[in-house]
Every structure is written in structure tokens, then in C-alpha cells.
Enzyme design. Structure first.
Site, short mmCIF file in Angstrom:
data_model
loop_
_atom_site.label_atom_id
_atom_site.label_comp_id
_atom_site.label_asym_id
_atom_site.label_seq_id
_atom_site.Cartn_x
_atom_site.Cartn_y
_atom_site.Cartn_z
N SER A 141 10.79 -32.19 3.76
CA SER A 141 10.76 -30.75 4.03
C SER A 141 11.95 -30.40 4.90
O SER A 141 12.46 -31.24 5.66
CB SER A 141 9.46 -30.37 4.75
OG SER A 141 9.52 -29.05 5.26
N TYR A 154 3.96 -32.00 11.84
CA TYR A 154 4.50 -31.88 10.47
C TYR A 154 5.99 -32.18 10.44
O TYR A 154 6.47 -32.97 9.61
CB TYR A 154 4.22 -30.48 9.93
CG TYR A 154 4.61 -30.29 8.49
CD1 TYR A 154 3.84 -30.83 7.47
CD2 TYR A 154 5.75 -29.58 8.14
CE1 TYR A 154 4.19 -30.67 6.14
CE2 TYR A 154 6.12 -29.40 6.82
CZ TYR A 154 5.33 -29.95 5.81
OH TYR A 154 5.69 -29.78 4.50
#
Length: 237
Positions: A141, A154
Site C-alpha cells: 500500500s 497498517y
């Protein structure tokens, strides 16, 4: 390069990005196996894949369990008749401040997003090595390139995936195994919509099928070419 007849495993293939990639590959004539934790979702997607005229299989397990990953991958490889492609897509997103997020939650994000990629790639590697070539696509990501508030777990997990992928590429490229690290920005997936990261507006925000087309096109490149790292963004969100 024609990828028709190849065998692919897509982790987290029962919904969102994983489902979109699985269907995109099936449309190219790739036999696809999917994994996830929700058997009903997996069974439904497997039927969609079969309806596209290719072989389909699924296995229900959590990627944070190494023994389950290993046995599941081995079972799927047997069902498909081998593995050529791994799409390492399974992951979770829990968001909150460092102060308020329970340590157990923080650790579970790392366990799923980082160890899951590691376990799946390690389980698939022997099959690719035996074939003398293959592809591993690790889905990270843009959060792994630059952290932000309320996403420490995350972002840290995805940054680790980027680094792990670079090591995989360095170790395995001499065996004709392409390790591809993708860092998408916010996509209108269930996770990002439910997490309040986007409203999912299809006129503004990346959709799962956009990501799936990107993965498909990268895999179709001549094997002499390797996209080591790549990012995709919404043009004008």
C-alpha cells in the site's frame, strides 16, 4: 505474453481486490484458486470463476496460521495441477491512534498483513522453483511508503511487506521468479469504505477492477521484464 492455462492462487480472493483479480485472471484463461476465511464467499466466487470456463478451487484458512497456509496451498496446488502465480492479497485494516489501539489489535494487523505474505510466499516457492519460473505479486500500500495518523499498525505492516518483497526479489529472481511489489493508493474496497477512508465514488476513486486490470497487464509482460515496484493512484479524487 499469453497467460492462458497458467495456474494462480489468490489469497483473500473471496471479496474486494482479491475477487476482482481472480475474475480478471480467469477471463484470460487462467485457472484460479482462492483463499479466505469466509467459505460462503469463496464458494460463490469459485462458481463465478468456473462459469468463465477455467478450473477453480478454494481453501478456507487464515493467513496468520503458518501450518494452515502450508497445507492449504499444497491442497490447492494439487487441485490445479501446480502453481505459476501467487497473488498475495489477503490483509486486514484496523485504524486508530497509537495511544488508543489495543496492543493485541496492533499485533494482529502485523501478523496478518506481514506474516501472511511471508507464509504464503514461502509455501508457494517450492512449486515455482520446481517449474523453473513463476510470479509472486505482493500487495502492499502507499501507506507503506508514507505513514500517517491513525494508521500506525497498517502502515508499519505494509512498509514491512515492501521490504520483505525486495528481499524475495533479490533471492529468487535468478530462478526466473518475478516478485512484484504493488503499492495502491485508496481503492473502493469494503475495507476502505467501512474504515471511512473513501466514499467509493466510482467517478473519482479507484475501483477494484482498475487494480485487477493493472495486475493482469503486469503479468502479461514478457518474462524478461520485471516490474519490481509500482504504485497506482486515483487521478483526481
Amino acid at each position: 505474453m499469453n497467460i492462458k492455462g497458467k495456474n494462480a492462487i489468490v489469497t483473500g480472493g473471496g471479496r474486494g481486490l482479491g475477487k476482482a483479480v481472480a475474475l480478471a485472471l480467469a477471463n484470460e484463461g487462467v485457472n484460479v484458486a482462492i483463499t479466505g476465511r469466509n467459505e460462503a464467499n469463496l464458494k460463490a466466487v469459485a462458481e463465478e470463476i468456473k462459469n468463465l470456463g477455467v478450473n477453480a478451487a478454494y481453501a478456507t484458512f487464515s493467513v496468520d496460521d503458518e501450518s494452515a497456509v502450508k497445507s492449504g496451498i499444497e491442497s490447492l496446488a494439487k487441485d490445479l495441477g501446480g502453481v505459476d502465480i501467487l497473488i498475495n492479497n489477503a490483509g486486514i485494516g484496523d485504524f486508530g491512534t497509537i495511544e488508543e489501539m489495543p496492543s493485541e489489535t496492533w499485533e494482529q494487523v502485523i501478523k496478518t498483513n506481514l506474516f501472511g505474505v511471508y507464509y504464503a510466499a514461502k509455501a508457494v516457492y517450492p512449486f515455482l522453483k520446481e517449474r523453473g519460473e513463476g510470479d509472486i505479486v505482493n500487495v502492499a500500500s502507499t501507506a507503506g511508503l508514507k505513514g500517517g495518523p491513525n494508521m500506525s499498525a497498517y502502515a508499519a505492516s505494509k512498509a514491512a511487506v515492501v521490504s520483505l518483497s525486495q528481499s524475495m526479489m533479490a533471492e529468487w529472481r535468478k530462478q526466473n521468479i518475478r516478485v512484484i511489489t504493488l503499492t495502491p493508493s485508496t481503492i473502493a474496497s469494503d475495507m476502505s469504505i467501512q474504515g471511512g477512508l473513501t466514499d467509493g465514488n466510482p467517478d473519482k476513486v479507484l475501483q477494484p477492477e482498475d487494480f485487477a486490470e493493472w495486475v493482469r497487464d503486469i503479468l502479461k509482460m514478457n518474462r524478461r521484464a520485471l516490474i519490481a515496484n509500482g504504485s497506482i493512484f486515483s487521478t483526481n479524487p
